[in-house]
Design a protein around this motif. Sequence first.
Motif, PDB file in Angstrom:
ATOM      1  N   GLY A  27     -19.470 -24.180 -10.077  1.00 51.60           N
ATOM      2  CA  GLY A  27     -20.381 -23.867 -11.169  1.00 51.60           C
ATOM      3  C   GLY A  27     -21.391 -24.956 -11.490  1.00 51.60           C
ATOM      4  N   LEU A  48     -12.139 -23.242 -20.686  1.00 58.11           N
ATOM      5  CA  LEU A  48     -11.037 -22.447 -21.234  1.00 58.11           C
ATOM      6  C   LEU A  48      -9.668 -22.983 -20.843  1.00 58.11           C
ATOM      7  CD1 LEU A  48     -12.459 -18.863 -20.587  1.00 58.11           C
ATOM      8  CD2 LEU A  48     -12.036 -19.923 -22.826  1.00 58.11           C
ATOM      9  N   VAL A  73     -10.710 -25.648 -24.201  1.00 55.65           N
ATOM     10  CA  VAL A  73     -11.314 -25.158 -25.442  1.00 55.65           C
ATOM     11  C   VAL A  73     -11.974 -23.812 -25.189  1.00 55.65           C
ATOM     12  CG1 VAL A  73     -13.052 -25.628 -27.238  1.00 55.65           C
ATOM     13  CG2 VAL A  73     -11.903 -27.533 -26.116  1.00 55.65           C
ATOM     14  N   ASN A 101     -23.463 -25.144 -21.573  1.00 58.35           N
ATOM     15  CA  ASN A 101     -23.482 -24.454 -20.281  1.00 58.35           C
ATOM     16  C   ASN A 101     -22.524 -23.269 -20.213  1.00 58.35           C
ATOM     17  OD1 ASN A 101     -23.797 -24.367 -17.175  1.00 58.35           O
ATOM     18  ND2 ASN A 101     -21.594 -24.737 -17.476  1.00 58.35           N
ATOM     19  N   ARG A 120     -18.330  -9.949 -27.578  1.00 59.34           N
ATOM     20  CA  ARG A 120     -17.733 -11.065 -26.833  1.00 59.34           C
ATOM     21  C   ARG A 120     -18.828 -11.937 -26.213  1.00 59.34           C
ATOM     22  NH1 ARG A 120     -14.199 -14.815 -27.148  1.00 59.34           N
ATOM     23  NH2 ARG A 120     -13.794 -15.779 -25.154  1.00 59.34           N
ATOM     24  N   TYR A 168     -26.470  -9.913 -22.329  1.00 57.90           N
ATOM     25  CA  TYR A 168     -26.627 -11.240 -21.719  1.00 57.90           C
ATOM     26  C   TYR A 168     -28.025 -11.792 -21.995  1.00 57.90           C
ATOM     27  CZ  TYR A 168     -26.708 -14.852 -18.070  1.00 57.90           C
ATOM     28  OH  TYR A 168     -26.811 -16.046 -17.380  1.00 57.90           O
ATOM     29  N   LYS A 172     -28.989 -15.084 -24.205  1.00 57.65           N
ATOM     30  CA  LYS A 172     -29.657 -16.232 -23.575  1.00 57.65           C
ATOM     31  C   LYS A 172     -31.029 -16.493 -24.201  1.00 57.65           C
ATOM     32  CE  LYS A 172     -26.505 -17.574 -20.766  1.00 57.65           C
ATOM     33  NZ  LYS A 172     -25.980 -18.947 -20.774  1.00 57.65           N
ATOM     34  N   PRO A 198     -32.323 -21.085 -15.512  1.00 53.88           N
ATOM     35  CA  PRO A 198     -32.155 -20.914 -14.065  1.00 53.88           C
ATOM     36  C   PRO A 198     -32.420 -19.470 -13.635  1.00 53.88           C
ATOM     37  CG  PRO A 198     -30.204 -21.953 -15.080  1.00 53.88           C
ATOM     38  CD  PRO A 198     -31.050 -21.404 -16.191  1.00 53.88           C
ATOM     39  N   GLY A 199     -32.931 -19.343 -12.426  1.00 53.00           N
ATOM     40  CA  GLY A 199     -32.984 -18.039 -11.773  1.00 53.00           C
ATOM     41  C   GLY A 199     -31.625 -17.798 -11.131  1.00 53.00           C
ATOM     42  N   ILE A 201     -28.673 -18.540  -9.112  1.00 58.12           N
ATOM     43  CA  ILE A 201     -28.051 -19.723  -8.528  1.00 58.12           C
ATOM     44  C   ILE A 201     -26.756 -19.261  -7.866  1.00 58.12           C
ATOM     45  CG2 ILE A 201     -27.169 -22.043  -8.998  1.00 58.12           C
ATOM     46  CD1 ILE A 201     -30.157 -21.691  -9.757  1.00 58.12           C
ATOM     47  N   ASP A 204     -20.124 -18.616  -8.911  1.00 54.19           N
ATOM     48  CA  ASP A 204     -19.151 -17.515  -8.957  1.00 54.19           C
ATOM     49  C   ASP A 204     -19.221 -16.714 -10.255  1.00 54.19           C
ATOM     50  OD1 ASP A 204     -18.058 -18.129  -6.447  1.00 54.19           O
ATOM     51  OD2 ASP A 204     -16.900 -19.764  -7.339  1.00 54.19           O
ATOM     52  N   ILE A 205     -20.340 -16.814 -10.987  1.00 50.25           N
ATOM     53  CA  ILE A 205     -20.373 -16.189 -12.318  1.00 50.25           C
ATOM     54  C   ILE A 205     -20.116 -14.682 -12.243  1.00 50.25           C
ATOM     55  CG2 ILE A 205     -22.899 -15.872 -12.432  1.00 50.25           C
ATOM     56  CD1 ILE A 205     -22.535 -16.722 -15.504  1.00 50.25           C
TER      57      ILE A 205
HETATM   58  P1  NAD Z   1     -19.418 -20.029 -13.855  1.00 42.88           P
HETATM   59  O1  NAD Z   1     -18.767 -18.744 -14.213  1.00 42.88           O
HETATM   60  O2  NAD Z   1     -19.074 -20.719 -12.586  1.00 42.88           O
HETATM   61  O3  NAD Z   1     -19.255 -21.073 -15.058  1.00 42.88           O
HETATM   62  C1  NAD Z   1     -19.142 -20.680 -16.405  1.00 42.88           C
HETATM   63  C2  NAD Z   1     -18.016 -21.478 -17.022  1.00 42.88           C
HETATM   64  O4  NAD Z   1     -17.959 -21.186 -18.423  1.00 42.88           O
HETATM   65  C3  NAD Z   1     -16.638 -21.110 -16.431  1.00 42.88           C
HETATM   66  O5  NAD Z   1     -15.995 -22.289 -16.006  1.00 42.88           O
HETATM   67  C4  NAD Z   1     -15.916 -20.442 -17.590  1.00 42.88           C
HETATM   68  O6  NAD Z   1     -14.517 -20.658 -17.589  1.00 42.88           O
HETATM   69  C5  NAD Z   1     -16.595 -21.120 -18.774  1.00 42.88           C
HETATM   70  N1  NAD Z   1     -16.406 -20.339 -20.007  1.00 42.88           N
HETATM   71  C6  NAD Z   1     -16.566 -19.003 -20.166  1.00 42.88           C
HETATM   72  N2  NAD Z   1     -16.246 -18.654 -21.421  1.00 42.88           N
HETATM   73  C7  NAD Z   1     -15.899 -19.793 -22.072  1.00 42.88           C
HETATM   74  C8  NAD Z   1     -15.447 -20.077 -23.377  1.00 42.88           C
HETATM   75  N3  NAD Z   1     -15.295 -19.103 -24.295  1.00 42.88           N
HETATM   76  N4  NAD Z   1     -15.138 -21.354 -23.700  1.00 42.88           N
HETATM   77  C9  NAD Z   1     -15.279 -22.348 -22.778  1.00 42.88           C
HETATM   78  N5  NAD Z   1     -15.701 -22.138 -21.519  1.00 42.88           N
HETATM   79  C10 NAD Z   1     -15.993 -20.873 -21.169  1.00 42.88           C
HETATM   80  O7  NAD Z   1     -20.974 -19.710 -13.842  1.00 42.88           O
HETATM   81  P2  NAD Z   1     -22.284 -20.592 -13.667  1.00 42.88           P
HETATM   82  O8  NAD Z   1     -23.175 -19.777 -12.834  1.00 42.88           O
HETATM   83  O9  NAD Z   1     -21.990 -21.991 -13.299  1.00 42.88           O
HETATM   84  O10 NAD Z   1     -22.834 -20.509 -15.148  1.00 42.88           O
HETATM   85  C11 NAD Z   1     -23.081 -21.600 -15.985  1.00 42.88           C
HETATM   86  C12 NAD Z   1     -24.155 -21.194 -16.985  1.00 42.88           C
HETATM   87  O11 NAD Z   1     -25.376 -20.952 -16.288  1.00 42.88           O
HETATM   88  C13 NAD Z   1     -23.826 -19.903 -17.743  1.00 42.88           C
HETATM   89  O12 NAD Z   1     -24.176 -20.061 -19.105  1.00 42.88           O
HETATM   90  C14 NAD Z   1     -24.737 -18.887 -17.075  1.00 42.88           C
HETATM   91  O13 NAD Z   1     -25.061 -17.836 -17.942  1.00 42.88           O
HETATM   92  C15 NAD Z   1     -25.919 -19.736 -16.718  1.00 42.88           C
HETATM   93  N6  NAD Z   1     -26.764 -19.175 -15.668  1.00 42.88           N
HETATM   94  C16 NAD Z   1     -26.250 -18.935 -14.416  1.00 42.88           C
HETATM   95  C17 NAD Z   1     -27.085 -18.401 -13.443  1.00 42.88           C
HETATM   96  C18 NAD Z   1     -26.603 -18.109 -12.050  1.00 42.88           C
HETATM   97  O14 NAD Z   1     -27.330 -17.475 -11.286  1.00 42.88           O
HETATM   98  N7  NAD Z   1     -25.423 -18.557 -11.666  1.00 42.88           N
HETATM   99  C19 NAD Z   1     -28.410 -18.105 -13.737  1.00 42.88           C
HETATM  100  C20 NAD Z   1     -28.893 -18.363 -15.010  1.00 42.88           C
HETATM  101  C21 NAD Z   1     -28.050 -18.899 -15.964  1.00 42.88           C
END
Ligand code: NAD
Length: 262
Positions: A27, A48, A73, A101, A120, A168, A172, A198-199, A201, A204-205
């Motif tokens: 991530g 979490l 947390v 993040n 949620r 979402y 955001k 970010p666009g 990326i 594993d989201i």
């Molecule tokens: P990811 O799922 O790998 O990481 C998200 C992390 O947030 C996970 O580790 C998850 O356990 C944690 N999380 C979720 N709910 C939580 C909570 N209630 N309390 C604490 N932690 C919590 O995904 P990522 O792609 O690394 O996403 C990181 C951020 O970037 C996110 O906010 C996502 O919306 C944003 N984003 C991602 C992309 C993409 O393409 N991957 C694009 C734009 C924005």
Amino acid sequence: MALTPYPASDFPAQPAALITGAASERGIGRATAHRLASQGWAVAVMDLDAPASEAVARDVAAQHGVPTLGLGVDISDEQQVIDAVARIDAELPQLVGVVNNAGISSPTPFTEVSTEEWKRVFDVNVHGTFFVTREAVKLFRRHSLGRIVNVSSASAERGGGVYGRAAYSGSKAALLGFAKTWARELGEYGITANSVAPGSIDTDIMGGRLSDERKEILLQELPVGRVGTVEDVAGAIGYLLGRDGGYLTGVTLDVNGGSHIH
Ligand code: NAD
């Protein structure tokens, strides 16, 4: 209103940063933790799962030789956030940065999204960011120094994205508004607030790696000719948080390879 001057000398030799959602293996948060630690930051990892957060914290400490703290947390739980930030205050050097993040996606079309899912998404992405930032700002104000970065999304700017629909994108978009308001409201305390958007990326989201087919579709919209990496986003966050980023506030950095230009 007199704005506090923001000299680089006010930056402590070893600032600490708090990064939410930093435990997932591939991530953006974990990459950011490593990036900041490589630049000398002490790092608090919040996610979490406590053992996973502690493992990332240990790994970051071992690789970069900085103080770290891993905390389990749920950021949507106000009391958990209050307790966690108190531990960071007690156990790490001066908190200077917060990276909001942690986030969850919602690919459900608007006409099908349930109230439960909608709430949620806002509980985590919006209210969690509020709780974390409010507690961090209390610490920032002690030293008149703080840097906030919200991880928003191109989805917020362009009306949905590859994964995100209304819940979402709306959540955001709220982060963009928060950062701009904090920039105005908290500047007098030496605090800057910015966003990255970010666009797509490769993380594993959405529960796994991007398929080749999905990559092919994405590439057609990408002037830079490649899908974004977590390092691309971590680099932008590191810049906004670091010493050189102090004259940017209220800004959104589009880390999207040109998929959305406005
Ligand atoms: P990811 O799922 O790998 O990481 C998200 C992390 O947030 C996970 O580790 C998850 O356990 C944690 N999380 C979720 N709910 C939580 C909570 N209630 N309390 C604490 N932690 C919590 O995904 P990522 O792609 O690394 O996403 C990181 C951020 O970037 C996110 O906010 C996502 O919306 C944003 N984003 C991602 C992309 C993409 O393409 N991957 C694009 C734009 C924005």
